[in-house]
Design a protein around this motif. Structure first.
Motif, PDB file in Angstrom:
ATOM      1  N   ALA A 100      40.537  31.318  -7.277  1.00  0.00           N
ATOM      2  CA  ALA A 100      39.826  30.195  -6.656  1.00  0.00           C
ATOM      3  C   ALA A 100      40.571  28.888  -6.891  1.00  0.00           C
ATOM      4  O   ALA A 100      40.642  28.028  -6.007  1.00  0.00           O
ATOM      5  CB  ALA A 100      38.411  30.104  -7.224  1.00  0.00           C
ATOM      6  N   GLY A 101      41.165  28.731  -8.061  1.00  0.00           N
ATOM      7  CA  GLY A 101      41.865  27.499  -8.399  1.00  0.00           C
ATOM      8  C   GLY A 101      43.155  27.294  -7.640  1.00  0.00           C
ATOM      9  O   GLY A 101      43.620  26.160  -7.492  1.00  0.00           O
ATOM     10  N   THR A 102      43.750  28.349  -7.141  1.00  0.00           N
ATOM     11  CA  THR A 102      45.010  28.210  -6.414  1.00  0.00           C
ATOM     12  C   THR A 102      44.802  27.840  -4.956  1.00  0.00           C
ATOM     13  O   THR A 102      45.727  27.375  -4.290  1.00  0.00           O
ATOM     14  CB  THR A 102      45.815  29.525  -6.437  1.00  0.00           C
ATOM     15  N   GLY A 103      43.601  28.071  -4.423  1.00  0.00           N
ATOM     16  CA  GLY A 103      43.373  27.852  -3.012  1.00  0.00           C
ATOM     17  C   GLY A 103      43.928  28.967  -2.158  1.00  0.00           C
ATOM     18  O   GLY A 103      43.835  28.938  -0.931  1.00  0.00           O
ATOM     19  N   ALA A 104      44.545  29.972  -2.806  1.00  0.00           N
ATOM     20  CA  ALA A 104      45.132  31.092  -2.065  1.00  0.00           C
ATOM     21  C   ALA A 104      44.269  32.335  -2.160  1.00  0.00           C
ATOM     22  O   ALA A 104      44.674  33.410  -1.730  1.00  0.00           O
ATOM     23  CB  ALA A 104      46.525  31.397  -2.602  1.00  0.00           C
ATOM     24  N   GLY A 105      43.067  32.177  -2.699  1.00  0.00           N
ATOM     25  CA  GLY A 105      42.258  33.351  -2.955  1.00  0.00           C
ATOM     26  C   GLY A 105      41.592  33.947  -1.734  1.00  0.00           C
ATOM     27  O   GLY A 105      41.290  35.139  -1.711  1.00  0.00           O
ATOM     28  N   GLU A 106      41.366  33.143  -0.681  1.00  0.00           N
ATOM     29  CA  GLU A 106      40.654  33.660   0.486  1.00  0.00           C
ATOM     30  C   GLU A 106      41.452  34.761   1.180  1.00  0.00           C
ATOM     31  O   GLU A 106      42.627  34.579   1.519  1.00  0.00           O
ATOM     32  CB  GLU A 106      40.386  32.531   1.482  1.00  0.00           C
ATOM     33  N   GLY A 107      40.821  35.894   1.346  1.00  0.00           N
ATOM     34  CA  GLY A 107      41.495  37.024   1.995  1.00  0.00           C
ATOM     35  C   GLY A 107      42.257  37.905   1.028  1.00  0.00           C
ATOM     36  O   GLY A 107      42.716  38.983   1.415  1.00  0.00           O
ATOM     37  N   PHE A 148      51.007  35.160  -1.278  1.00  0.00           N
ATOM     38  CA  PHE A 148      51.787  35.884  -2.294  1.00  0.00           C
ATOM     39  C   PHE A 148      52.614  34.899  -3.123  1.00  0.00           C
ATOM     40  O   PHE A 148      52.589  34.932  -4.360  1.00  0.00           O
ATOM     41  CB  PHE A 148      52.688  36.897  -1.600  1.00  0.00           C
ATOM     42  N   GLU A 149      53.329  34.002  -2.448  1.00  0.00           N
ATOM     43  CA  GLU A 149      54.186  33.048  -3.159  1.00  0.00           C
ATOM     44  C   GLU A 149      53.352  32.065  -3.974  1.00  0.00           C
ATOM     45  O   GLU A 149      53.732  31.702  -5.097  1.00  0.00           O
ATOM     46  CB  GLU A 149      55.071  32.300  -2.160  1.00  0.00           C
ATOM     47  N   ALA A 150      52.209  31.634  -3.425  1.00  0.00           N
ATOM     48  CA  ALA A 150      51.368  30.680  -4.137  1.00  0.00           C
ATOM     49  C   ALA A 150      50.781  31.261  -5.411  1.00  0.00           C
ATOM     50  O   ALA A 150      50.502  30.531  -6.374  1.00  0.00           O
ATOM     51  CB  ALA A 150      50.249  30.193  -3.211  1.00  0.00           C
ATOM     52  N   GLY A 181      53.177  32.087  -9.547  1.00  0.00           N
ATOM     53  CA  GLY A 181      53.182  31.270 -10.761  1.00  0.00           C
ATOM     54  C   GLY A 181      51.900  31.390 -11.560  1.00  0.00           C
ATOM     55  O   GLY A 181      51.927  31.714 -12.763  1.00  0.00           O
ATOM     56  N   PRO A 182      50.735  31.137 -10.941  1.00  0.00           N
ATOM     57  CA  PRO A 182      49.479  31.241 -11.691  1.00  0.00           C
ATOM     58  C   PRO A 182      49.235  32.626 -12.289  1.00  0.00           C
ATOM     59  O   PRO A 182      48.738  32.747 -13.421  1.00  0.00           O
ATOM     60  CB  PRO A 182      48.420  30.895 -10.632  1.00  0.00           C
ATOM     61  N   LEU A 183      49.573  33.686 -11.544  1.00  0.00           N
ATOM     62  CA  LEU A 183      49.365  35.026 -12.095  1.00  0.00           C
ATOM     63  C   LEU A 183      50.358  35.326 -13.208  1.00  0.00           C
ATOM     64  O   LEU A 183      50.041  36.054 -14.150  1.00  0.00           O
ATOM     65  CB  LEU A 183      49.464  36.078 -10.991  1.00  0.00           C
TER      66      LEU A 183
END
Length: 282
Positions: A135-142, A166-168, A171-173
């Protein structure tokens, strides 16, 4: 390489041609090792719907009795690969081995049981934090979280921009994994968090040593298979003949190192069947 009635593709490298020749000449001293997703099964949007290509079981049933051993080496849990592959009780696969979670788990057809160490507590800790990280990355949707017991994977294939997501998330993962003593294994629109210390290369080397094989064929399709490729290259230095097969061309890092590039699981199944026919009808 021989019988036009049962043509075999010719490897592009001398090392690959030598590996195939030794496998055909001494099949009883050869190990055939195979990735699952993308190699024996087509890649699908929902990993839970993955199943072995229909031609795979007949090919393995024909080949397995002719060689020293057949092993499936996968990042999936061993019992999941067995179910999705339809391997349990299949004709000719009495001695099949499935090395799951990159070799941390082992299923033997002879006993139909899985042997595995205790789960790593880091996986549970990472899983608890994962929804907030996405949720914090903004890339979680989908994106889609796949719980694997001894690992957890985040798939971006369903996202609006799969490669961008994937690229976003890399780093966080990576930071999440480090906090819990895990590593990140990137793949085709999937990032897997798992414990360190075991990979497909380690699993393959140990299995080849166990069998005393003089030749090994390894087929894979993704970045996680690079470790197995490296293992085959090391085994060649020790006198074990090797053939590296790439299923598909989506991962250039793998295709460029392969001795033989095939179009996908259907072509891999045909290769296995052709090898079986050549062994039984030289």
């Amino acid at each position: 390489m021989g019988n036009p009635a049962h043509p075999l593709p010719t490897p592009s490298t001398q090392a690959g041609r030598d590996g195939l020749a030794v496998l055909l000449e001494r099949p009883g001293r050869a190990v055939v090792a195979l990735d699952f997703d993308g190699t024996l099964a087509d890649i699908v949007p929902d990993p839970e719907q993955s199943r072995a290509h229909p031609d795979v079981l007949p090919a393995l049933s024909a080949l397995a009795p002719q060689v020293a051993a057949v092993a499936v080496i996968t990042g999936r849990p061993a019992d999941t690969a067995v179910r999705y592959g339809g391997f349990a009780g299949a004709a000719g696969l009495d001695h099949l081995v499935v090395l799951g979670h990159y070799g941390a788990e082992r299923w033997d057809a002879a006993t139909a049981t899985v042997h595995a160490p205790a789960p790593d507590p880091g996986v549970e800790g990472a899983l608890a934090e994962l929804p907030a990280v996405l949720a914090g990355t903004g890339a979680g949707e989908g994106t889609w979280i796949e719980e694997k017991g001894r690992a957890v994977a985040v798939h971006t294939r369903r996202a609006a921009d799969p490669q961008g997501a994937f690229e976003a998330l890399r780093g966080p993962l990576g930071e999440l994994a480090a906090r819990h003593g895990l590593i990140v294994e990137p793949g085709r629109l999937v990032l897997e968090l798992r414990p360190p210390g075991m990979d497909k290369g380690v699993a393959l080397e140990e299995y080849v040593k166990e069998t005393g094989a003089e030749a090994v064929l390894y087929a894979g399709d993704d970045l996680g298979d690079l470790a197995a490729y490296a293992a085959v290259e090391k085994l060649r230095d020790r006198g074990v003949a090797g053939l590296l097969v790439c299923s598909g061309t989506e991962v250039p890092e793998l295709a460029e190192r392969a001795d033989l590039v095939l179009s996908g699981p259907a072509a891999v199944a045909e290769l296995l069947h052709s090898i079986a026919r050549r062994i039984t009808q030289p």
